[in-house]
Design an enzyme around this catalytic site. Sequence first.
Site, PDB file in Angstrom:
ATOM      1  N   HIS A  22      89.126  66.148  66.592  1.00 18.72           N
ATOM      2  CA  HIS A  22      89.294  64.850  67.293  1.00 18.72           C
ATOM      3  C   HIS A  22      87.956  64.101  67.385  1.00 18.72           C
ATOM      4  O   HIS A  22      87.751  63.332  68.331  1.00 18.72           O
ATOM      5  CB  HIS A  22      89.860  65.034  68.700  1.00 18.72           C
ATOM      6  CG  HIS A  22      91.017  65.970  68.763  1.00 18.72           C
ATOM      7  ND1 HIS A  22      92.320  65.556  68.594  1.00 18.72           N
ATOM      8  CD2 HIS A  22      91.060  67.322  68.931  1.00 18.72           C
ATOM      9  CE1 HIS A  22      93.119  66.619  68.689  1.00 18.72           C
ATOM     10  NE2 HIS A  22      92.380  67.700  68.876  1.00 18.72           N
TER      11      HIS A  22
ATOM     12  N   SER B 131      69.561  44.469  53.955  1.00 15.93           N
ATOM     13  CA  SER B 131      70.239  43.296  54.495  1.00 15.93           C
ATOM     14  C   SER B 131      69.394  42.074  54.156  1.00 15.93           C
ATOM     15  O   SER B 131      68.166  42.150  54.157  1.00 15.93           O
ATOM     16  CB  SER B 131      70.376  43.437  56.011  1.00 15.93           C
ATOM     17  OG  SER B 131      70.471  42.162  56.611  1.00 15.93           O
TER      18      SER B 131
ATOM     19  N   LYS C 145      67.218  46.963  58.183  1.00 17.50           N
ATOM     20  CA  LYS C 145      68.452  47.645  57.795  1.00 17.50           C
ATOM     21  C   LYS C 145      68.326  48.428  56.481  1.00 17.50           C
ATOM     22  O   LYS C 145      67.839  47.931  55.488  1.00 17.50           O
ATOM     23  CB  LYS C 145      69.597  46.635  57.632  1.00 17.50           C
ATOM     24  CG  LYS C 145      70.053  45.971  58.906  1.00 17.50           C
ATOM     25  CD  LYS C 145      70.561  46.954  59.964  1.00 17.50           C
ATOM     26  CE  LYS C 145      71.891  47.557  59.620  1.00 17.50           C
ATOM     27  NZ  LYS C 145      72.978  46.562  59.645  1.00 17.50           N
TER      28      LYS C 145
ATOM     29  N   GLU D 202      80.117  53.429  51.723  1.00 16.87           N
ATOM     30  CA  GLU D 202      81.179  52.508  52.184  1.00 16.87           C
ATOM     31  C   GLU D 202      82.065  52.090  51.007  1.00 16.87           C
ATOM     32  O   GLU D 202      83.287  52.009  51.124  1.00 16.87           O
ATOM     33  CB  GLU D 202      80.559  51.276  52.845  1.00 16.87           C
ATOM     34  CG  GLU D 202      79.876  51.600  54.163  1.00 16.87           C
ATOM     35  CD  GLU D 202      79.063  50.423  54.671  1.00 16.87           C
ATOM     36  OE1 GLU D 202      79.429  49.870  55.709  1.00 16.87           O
ATOM     37  OE2 GLU D 202      78.057  50.056  54.034  1.00 16.87           O
TER      38      GLU D 202
END
Length: 459
Positions: free
Chosen positions: A157, A278, A284, A291
């Site tokens: 979980h 970025s 970043k 992704e």
Amino acid sequence: MSSPSRSGAFEQAVDQRVEKFSESVSFDWQLYRQDIRGSIAHARMLAQQGLISESESQAIVGGLRDILAEIEAGKFQFQQHLEDVHMNIEHALIERLGDVGRKLHTARSRNDQVATDLRLWVRDAIDSIDAQLRELQSAFIERCDHDQGVILPAYTHLRRAQPVLAAHYWLAYCEKFERDRERLADCRRRANVNSLGIAAVAGTTLPIDRRFTAEQLGFVDVARNSLDVSSDRDFALELVFCLSLIGVHLSGWAEEWILWSTTEFDFLDLPHGFCTGSSIMPQKINPDVLELTRGKAARVIGNLQTLLVLVKGLPLAYNRDLQEDKPPLFDAAKTISECLDVAVPLVRQARLKPQSISARLDQGFLDATTLMEALIKRGIPQRTAHHFVGELVREATCRGLRLADLPIEEFQKISPNLDHSIYDELGVQGAIEAFVSEGSTAPKRVSEQIAAWRARLGN
Ligand code: ARG
């Protein structure tokens, strides 16, 4: 110029819009290797059966080899009005050989030709995806050495559950990809039968030898029913299902590593060669490769859906709808291959952060279940021990302590016989060492499995 598939029966030339609408060469040109391989086998069979002469067969084989070389050299012009890869290649052969070239299509239809090409293509795709999966497994096994002794939390979980060795995680991925490889091998078995020689739909009156072409093409059997085989695309759907599941497995791994590389988790450094920046936030370093891996699984699953809907409700046997099978099939294989291509170096180059991990391993009571089992081993019923350890967790939480920090008197509340040996199984290290069961994270079990994987992968 009119298409060679239009016989003398037509009263009108094809409408230009139809030519553009129905062509498939813009994507099925990718089958050229398989198409030529199939045609060479077919020409040899025709000669063996006396349907063409030996010298005609040799001329055809030579011509096809020249065309192959021309395509590989980028010198071949595929033409839309010739519809598909099959007719483009046959047309080029006829241009070279005249009437001899016109004999190649004896006892053959594009229906069995395309099915055969696809089977050969699927077989090749399976072999190359399988090799990539094997590489990925090897990369995870290499990590086991590198991350020896590192302990990570296992989650259920997405809450901290029990401690496990980092290697246990890597072996878990090997298992998933092994099942993917088994599924591919199973799919390969069904793809690996000869559909050549069923001609259009019912077979042929000419004395062909389908066993001969099967052997030439490395097929292990001959498809038994001509109606079935000219409509059968199960093998393509099965492959795309296998690829979808590979995509799902990759997406779970990607998600995990995205989380682990956040400031919040801080378990993992991703190699900067596999990160992006970025355009506005200078600090970043983003996990875009992971992704995209997560995202590309969606495309592959979409391709599977496309194929299932495509074949749903098709009557026997060949229907032109089936031409639409190629873009989703090709796209699924290409997408997964590209994902694996970046996954392998990423798995090799990412680095766990043992200090950052171990600094916070004491949080979350990862040893609570081990403590409960230690009590069971000392004669306390499971339900009672479960409840009692829960109370200890509550107590420790209130006092800001770990279970291992609680005084012996706290443990003796459940049984006065408990002594200091209870502390041996506390703390993540003690907990890890207490595991014994087969398939567990017990260091001995994990080492055995690493050795077994090495032997299996030849690492
Ligand atoms: N381009 C077609 C396909 O991919 C080849 C078979 C066409 N057969 C036919 N009878 N029109 O399915």
